[in-house]
Write a protein that holds these residues in place. Structure first.
Motif, PDB file in Angstrom:
ATOM      1  N   PHE A  18     -18.054 -31.280 -35.500  1.00 36.29           N
ATOM      2  CA  PHE A  18     -18.246 -32.346 -35.148  1.00 36.29           C
ATOM      3  C   PHE A  18     -20.383 -32.164 -34.931  1.00 36.29           C
ATOM      4  O   PHE A  18     -20.981 -33.538 -34.955  1.00 36.29           O
ATOM      5  CB  PHE A  18     -18.325 -33.369 -33.774  1.00 36.29           C
ATOM      6  N   THR A  19     -20.394 -31.758 -33.961  1.00 33.47           N
ATOM      7  CA  THR A  19     -22.350 -31.039 -33.961  1.00 33.47           C
ATOM      8  C   THR A  19     -22.581 -31.216 -34.750  1.00 33.47           C
ATOM      9  O   THR A  19     -23.616 -31.704 -35.226  1.00 33.47           O
ATOM     10  CB  THR A  19     -22.218 -30.024 -33.285  1.00 33.47           C
ATOM     11  N   ALA A  22     -22.410 -34.486 -36.691  1.00 33.70           N
ATOM     12  CA  ALA A  22     -23.227 -35.778 -36.622  1.00 33.70           C
ATOM     13  C   ALA A  22     -24.538 -35.367 -37.029  1.00 33.70           C
ATOM     14  O   ALA A  22     -25.049 -36.477 -37.433  1.00 33.70           O
ATOM     15  CB  ALA A  22     -23.432 -35.436 -34.913  1.00 33.70           C
ATOM     16  N   ARG A  28     -25.884 -39.973 -33.078  1.00 29.76           N
ATOM     17  CA  ARG A  28     -25.761 -38.680 -32.123  1.00 29.76           C
ATOM     18  C   ARG A  28     -23.484 -38.499 -31.784  1.00 29.76           C
ATOM     19  O   ARG A  28     -23.514 -39.409 -32.712  1.00 29.76           O
ATOM     20  CB  ARG A  28     -25.595 -39.688 -31.085  1.00 29.76           C
ATOM     21  N   GLN A  29     -23.252 -37.302 -31.327  1.00 26.12           N
ATOM     22  CA  GLN A  29     -22.330 -37.033 -31.846  1.00 26.12           C
ATOM     23  C   GLN A  29     -21.058 -37.793 -30.738  1.00 26.12           C
ATOM     24  O   GLN A  29     -19.702 -37.987 -31.248  1.00 26.12           O
ATOM     25  CB  GLN A  29     -21.924 -35.382 -30.887  1.00 26.12           C
ATOM     26  N   SER A  33     -17.401 -38.856 -32.746  1.00 24.93           N
ATOM     27  CA  SER A  33     -16.267 -39.262 -32.550  1.00 24.93           C
ATOM     28  C   SER A  33     -15.288 -40.267 -32.059  1.00 24.93           C
ATOM     29  O   SER A  33     -14.490 -40.349 -32.019  1.00 24.93           O
ATOM     30  CB  SER A  33     -16.676 -38.005 -30.848  1.00 24.93           C
TER      31      SER A  33
END
Length: 298
Positions: A18-19, A22, A28-29, A33
């Motif tokens: 996810f990092t 993103a 932003r993460q 999510s």
């Protein structure tokens, strides 16, 4: 279900983080999510397994990934066709080029299309052979060119459109230049620069079959993804190149000499591959032009 959710899902599936995903889509993460969680809730399935900071697709996630790719490709095609219609185009063709092919015959074919059928929008995409096969399965392209002779898939039709000779590319001041033609047996005594087995799968297939039929095992100095890179390594003295004559002619270099193969070797055919669905009139005419240019039909 929103298009952006599908795009986010595919990026996360590719990055497996996810990092990183993103950062790639510049958000932003937490909203990323949340978008994936909303997608999972709507589908009623878990798309990813999250374990100690690492993620991977579940089986439903893998199934959804293939369909999401197909759906987004279809939407992109719709956009492209609609924009083409705005400028007066009436037909549409999506053609893949694999194996680094950029033959003069290809130029002639595309020029003929523009000359004889200017209202058909022809779009060309560079792919690997594997990507081309998948794109044909999912109706993301209409046809593709390759020199790979090994693909025999029930849903695909393969038409030979032209042939080409294999030749050696030899660096200047190389001892083999004492001969005007080279044998394969001589060539395997020296390091070779050949097509990469994945990024240039068709070219690798042609060369691998050639040596296998002669019972020879080449020593590979470097795998390359295209003919231009091959000529660079040959010119630098890294080894001898083996490639299609029409391709090395496009990237001629003062430090590289072309030599024919001594033994009579069957020419390498180029194929146009398409699905077994009913071809559009534009694709039928495209195939006919390709065969005429290659001399495989009257």
């Amino acid at each position: 279900m929103r298009i952006r959710q599908l795009q986010y899902f595919l990026v996360v599936a590719e990055e497996q983080s996810f990092t990183r995903a993103a950062a790639r889509v510049h958000i932003r993460q937490s909203p990323l999510s949340r978008a994936i969680k909303e997608l999972e809730d709507e589908l009623g399935v878990q798309l990813f397994v999250r374990d100690k900071g690492r993620i991977r697709l579940t089986w439903p996630g893998e199934v959804f990934r293939d369909d999401a790719r197909r759906l987004l490709s279809f939407l992109n095609s719709v956009r492209a066709r609609t924009k083409a219609a705005k400028y007066g185009f009436r037909g549409h063709l999506r053609i893949a080029l694999t194996d680094g092919l950029a033959q003069p015959r290809m130029t002639e074919l595309l020029a003929k299309c523009r000359e004889e059928e200017p209202l058909t929008d022809v779009r060309v995409f560079e792919m690997t052979v594997g990507e081309m096969v998948q794109a044909l399965k999912f109706d993301q392209i209409d046809a593709g060119f390759t020199v790979h002779a090994g693909y025999q898939i029930e849903i695909l039709i393969k038409d030979q459109v032209w042939t080409d000779r294999l030749v050696f590319a030899v660096p200047t001041r190389h001892p083999l230049l004492a001969r005007d033609k080279l044998s394969l047996e001589e060539a395997v005594q020296h390091p070779l620069i050949i097509c990469h087995p994945e990024r240039c799968e068709g070219g690798y297939d042609v060369i691998h079959r050639l040596f296998r039929n002669e019972g020879l095992e080449p020593v590979v100095a470097q795998y390359v993804s295209g003919h231009e890179l091959m000529m660079m390594f040959v010119a630098a003295g890294y080894g001898i190149g083996l490639a299609l004559e029409s391709q090395v002619a496009l990237y001629c270099h003062p430090s590289v000499i072309i030599r024919s193969i001594q033994k009579e070797i069957a020419e390498a055919p180029t194929f146009l591959i398409r699905s077994n669905r009913t071809a559009s009139p534009e694709l039928e005419r495209f195939l006919l032009r390709a065969k005429k240019i290659g001399g495989t039909t009257k």
